[in-house]
Design a protein around this motif. Structure first.
Motif, PDB file in Angstrom:
ATOM      1  N   HIS A   7       0.807  -1.220   0.000  1.00 35.28           N
ATOM      2  CA  HIS A   7       0.000   0.000   0.000  1.00 35.28           C
ATOM      3  C   HIS A   7       0.846   1.279   0.000  1.00 35.28           C
ATOM      4  CE1 HIS A   7      -3.796  -2.073   0.266  1.00 35.28           C
ATOM      5  NE2 HIS A   7      -3.258  -2.858   1.180  1.00 35.28           N
ATOM      6  N   VAL A   8       2.159   1.170  -0.208  1.00 34.05           N
ATOM      7  CA  VAL A   8       3.002   2.357  -0.304  1.00 34.05           C
ATOM      8  C   VAL A   8       2.491   3.225  -1.450  1.00 34.05           C
ATOM      9  CG1 VAL A   8       5.326   3.192  -0.846  1.00 34.05           C
ATOM     10  CG2 VAL A   8       5.028   1.271   0.728  1.00 34.05           C
ATOM     11  N   GLY A   9       2.330   4.522  -1.177  1.00 34.06           N
ATOM     12  CA  GLY A   9       1.789   5.451  -2.167  1.00 34.06           C
ATOM     13  C   GLY A   9       0.289   5.579  -2.122  1.00 34.06           C
ATOM     14  N   GLN A  10      -0.362   4.786  -1.281  1.00 31.91           N
ATOM     15  CA  GLN A  10      -1.812   4.812  -1.183  1.00 31.91           C
ATOM     16  C   GLN A  10      -2.258   5.394   0.152  1.00 31.91           C
ATOM     17  OE1 GLN A  10      -3.454   0.971  -2.050  1.00 31.91           O
ATOM     18  NE2 GLN A  10      -2.391   0.820  -3.998  1.00 31.91           N
ATOM     19  N   ILE A  11      -3.559   5.666   0.225  1.00 36.72           N
ATOM     20  CA  ILE A  11      -4.147   6.197   1.451  1.00 36.72           C
ATOM     21  C   ILE A  11      -4.806   5.046   2.213  1.00 36.72           C
ATOM     22  CG2 ILE A  11      -5.903   7.741   2.396  1.00 36.72           C
ATOM     23  CD1 ILE A  11      -5.366   9.564  -0.052  1.00 36.72           C
ATOM     24  N   VAL A  12      -4.479   4.968   3.502  1.00 37.18           N
ATOM     25  CA  VAL A  12      -5.090   3.973   4.376  1.00 37.18           C
ATOM     26  C   VAL A  12      -5.588   4.669   5.635  1.00 37.18           C
ATOM     27  CG1 VAL A  12      -3.656   2.068   3.517  1.00 37.18           C
ATOM     28  CG2 VAL A  12      -2.925   3.338   5.522  1.00 37.18           C
ATOM     29  N   GLU A  13      -6.491   4.010   6.317  1.00 37.03           N
ATOM     30  CA  GLU A  13      -6.979   4.511   7.602  1.00 37.03           C
ATOM     31  C   GLU A  13      -6.400   3.618   8.684  1.00 37.03           C
ATOM     32  OE1 GLU A  13     -11.227   5.843   9.581  1.00 37.03           O
ATOM     33  OE2 GLU A  13     -11.134   5.093   7.539  1.00 37.03           O
ATOM     34  N   ILE A  14      -5.829   4.225   9.721  1.00 41.30           N
ATOM     35  CA  ILE A  14      -5.214   3.445  10.790  1.00 41.30           C
ATOM     36  C   ILE A  14      -5.812   3.813  12.147  1.00 41.30           C
ATOM     37  CG2 ILE A  14      -3.029   3.160   9.558  1.00 41.30           C
ATOM     38  CD1 ILE A  14      -1.815   5.275  11.509  1.00 41.30           C
ATOM     39  N   VAL A  15      -5.732   2.861  13.056  1.00 35.94           N
ATOM     40  CA  VAL A  15      -5.974   3.110  14.476  1.00 35.94           C
ATOM     41  C   VAL A  15      -4.610   2.942  15.124  1.00 35.94           C
ATOM     42  CG1 VAL A  15      -7.157   2.342  16.553  1.00 35.94           C
ATOM     43  CG2 VAL A  15      -8.336   2.235  14.346  1.00 35.94           C
ATOM     44  N   TYR A  16      -4.147   3.996  15.800  1.00 40.52           N
ATOM     45  CA  TYR A  16      -2.767   4.051  16.281  1.00 40.52           C
ATOM     46  C   TYR A  16      -2.715   4.391  17.759  1.00 40.52           C
ATOM     47  CZ  TYR A  16       2.190   5.279  16.361  1.00 40.52           C
ATOM     48  OH  TYR A  16       3.531   5.325  16.649  1.00 40.52           O
ATOM     49  N   MET A  17      -1.803   3.721  18.469  1.00 38.30           N
ATOM     50  CA  MET A  17      -1.577   4.039  19.880  1.00 38.30           C
ATOM     51  C   MET A  17      -0.208   4.685  20.005  1.00 38.30           C
ATOM     52  SD  MET A  17      -1.691   1.648  23.288  1.00 38.30           S
ATOM     53  CE  MET A  17      -0.408   0.551  22.701  1.00 38.30           C
ATOM     54  N   ALA A  22       2.333   7.494  24.649  1.00 30.63           N
ATOM     55  CA  ALA A  22       1.651   7.813  25.905  1.00 30.63           C
ATOM     56  C   ALA A  22       0.411   6.947  26.115  1.00 30.63           C
ATOM     57  CB  ALA A  22       1.258   9.289  25.921  1.00 30.63           C
ATOM     58  N   GLY A  23       0.088   6.094  25.120  1.00 28.85           N
ATOM     59  CA  GLY A  23      -1.071   5.220  25.238  1.00 28.85           C
ATOM     60  C   GLY A  23      -2.350   5.800  24.656  1.00 28.85           C
ATOM     61  N   LYS A  24      -2.276   6.993  24.073  1.00 27.20           N
ATOM     62  CA  LYS A  24      -3.450   7.621  23.467  1.00 27.20           C
ATOM     63  C   LYS A  24      -3.743   6.954  22.124  1.00 27.20           C
ATOM     64  CE  LYS A  24      -5.268  11.979  21.810  1.00 27.20           C
ATOM     65  NZ  LYS A  24      -4.983  13.382  21.512  1.00 27.20           N
ATOM     66  N   ILE A  25      -4.999   6.607  21.901  1.00 24.50           N
ATOM     67  CA  ILE A  25      -5.409   5.948  20.668  1.00 24.50           C
ATOM     68  C   ILE A  25      -6.124   6.949  19.773  1.00 24.50           C
ATOM     69  CG2 ILE A  25      -6.876   4.146  19.684  1.00 24.50           C
ATOM     70  CD1 ILE A  25      -6.292   2.511  22.224  1.00 24.50           C
ATOM     71  N   THR A  26      -5.685   7.006  18.505  1.00 20.88           N
ATOM     72  CA  THR A  26      -6.297   7.898  17.531  1.00 20.88           C
ATOM     73  C   THR A  26      -6.592   7.127  16.253  1.00 20.88           C
ATOM     74  OG1 THR A  26      -4.140   8.599  16.665  1.00 20.88           O
ATOM     75  CG2 THR A  26      -5.118   9.972  18.387  1.00 20.88           C
ATOM     76  N   PHE A  81       5.303   6.616  12.113  1.00 24.35           N
ATOM     77  CA  PHE A  81       4.542   5.738  12.998  1.00 24.35           C
ATOM     78  C   PHE A  81       5.322   4.448  13.223  1.00 24.35           C
ATOM     79  CE2 PHE A  81       1.461   8.247  10.595  1.00 24.35           C
ATOM     80  CZ  PHE A  81       0.655   8.745  11.593  1.00 24.35           C
ATOM     81  N   ARG A  82       5.334   3.975  14.462  1.00 32.32           N
ATOM     82  CA  ARG A  82       5.897   2.658  14.759  1.00 32.32           C
ATOM     83  C   ARG A  82       4.877   1.626  14.297  1.00 32.32           C
ATOM     84  NH1 ARG A  82      10.008   1.906  18.386  1.00 32.32           N
ATOM     85  NH2 ARG A  82       9.063  -0.105  18.844  1.00 32.32           N
ATOM     86  N   MET A  83       5.313   0.717  13.452  1.00 32.03           N
ATOM     87  CA  MET A  83       4.378  -0.258  12.900  1.00 32.03           C
ATOM     88  C   MET A  83       3.770  -1.163  13.972  1.00 32.03           C
ATOM     89  SD  MET A  83       6.108  -1.059   9.227  1.00 32.03           S
ATOM     90  CE  MET A  83       4.903  -2.286   8.854  1.00 32.03           C
ATOM     91  N   ASP A  84       4.507  -1.443  15.028  1.00 32.52           N
ATOM     92  CA  ASP A  84       3.953  -2.297  16.081  1.00 32.52           C
ATOM     93  C   ASP A  84       2.919  -1.569  16.940  1.00 32.52           C
ATOM     94  OD1 ASP A  84       5.881  -0.723  17.310  1.00 32.52           O
ATOM     95  OD2 ASP A  84       6.832  -2.369  18.386  1.00 32.52           O
ATOM     96  N   ASN A  85       2.754  -0.260  16.759  1.00 31.65           N
ATOM     97  CA  ASN A  85       1.722   0.498  17.481  1.00 31.65           C
ATOM     98  C   ASN A  85       0.480   0.744  16.624  1.00 31.65           C
ATOM     99  OD1 ASN A  85       3.359   0.562  19.691  1.00 31.65           O
ATOM    100  ND2 ASN A  85       3.827   2.726  19.580  1.00 31.65           N
ATOM    101  N   ILE A  86       0.481   0.241  15.397  1.00 29.75           N
ATOM    102  CA  ILE A  86      -0.718   0.334  14.563  1.00 29.75           C
ATOM    103  C   ILE A  86      -1.618  -0.821  14.955  1.00 29.75           C
ATOM    104  CG2 ILE A  86      -1.644   0.246  12.215  1.00 29.75           C
ATOM    105  CD1 ILE A  86       1.000   1.536  11.282  1.00 29.75           C
ATOM    106  N   LEU A  87      -2.755  -0.496  15.554  1.00 29.04           N
ATOM    107  CA  LEU A  87      -3.661  -1.511  16.093  1.00 29.04           C
ATOM    108  C   LEU A  87      -4.558  -2.106  15.020  1.00 29.04           C
ATOM    109  CD1 LEU A  87      -4.663   0.403  19.342  1.00 29.04           C
ATOM    110  CD2 LEU A  87      -2.802  -1.244  19.026  1.00 29.04           C
ATOM    111  N   ALA A  88      -4.915  -1.302  14.006  1.00 29.62           N
ATOM    112  CA  ALA A  88      -5.770  -1.760  12.913  1.00 29.62           C
ATOM    113  C   ALA A  88      -5.551  -0.842  11.721  1.00 29.62           C
ATOM    114  CB  ALA A  88      -7.236  -1.736  13.332  1.00 29.62           C
TER     115      ALA A  88
END
Length: 65
Positions: A4-14, A17-21, A48-55
């Motif tokens: 998906h490099v070059g594309q738009i994705v939607e992520i859930v990220y922590m 500090a533990g804040k989820i966005t 973004f740290r890839m291991d902090n991408i929750l979805a």
């Protein structure tokens, strides 16, 4: 996600500090567990740290016109 490099994705990220966005990002590249992207919410470059991408999911881009 590498395909998906070059594309738009939607992520859930922590963040560290533990804040989820939830964000829409345009992936620029991925290396060493880090994802470089442009955050479309703030229109700024982010790392973004890839291991902090929750979805994630691909996003359909809506064209105006």
């Amino acid at each position: 996600m590498k395909m998906h490099v070059g594309q738009i994705v939607e992520i859930v990220y922590m963040d560290k500090a533990g804040k989820i966005t939830q964000r829409k990002i345009e992936i620029k590249n991925m290396r060493d567990g880090m994802l470089r992207a442009t955050c479309l919410t703030t229109d700024s470059p982010r790392i973004f740290r890839m291991d902090n991408i929750l979805a994630w999911q691909p996003t359909k881009v809506k064209h105006v016109g």
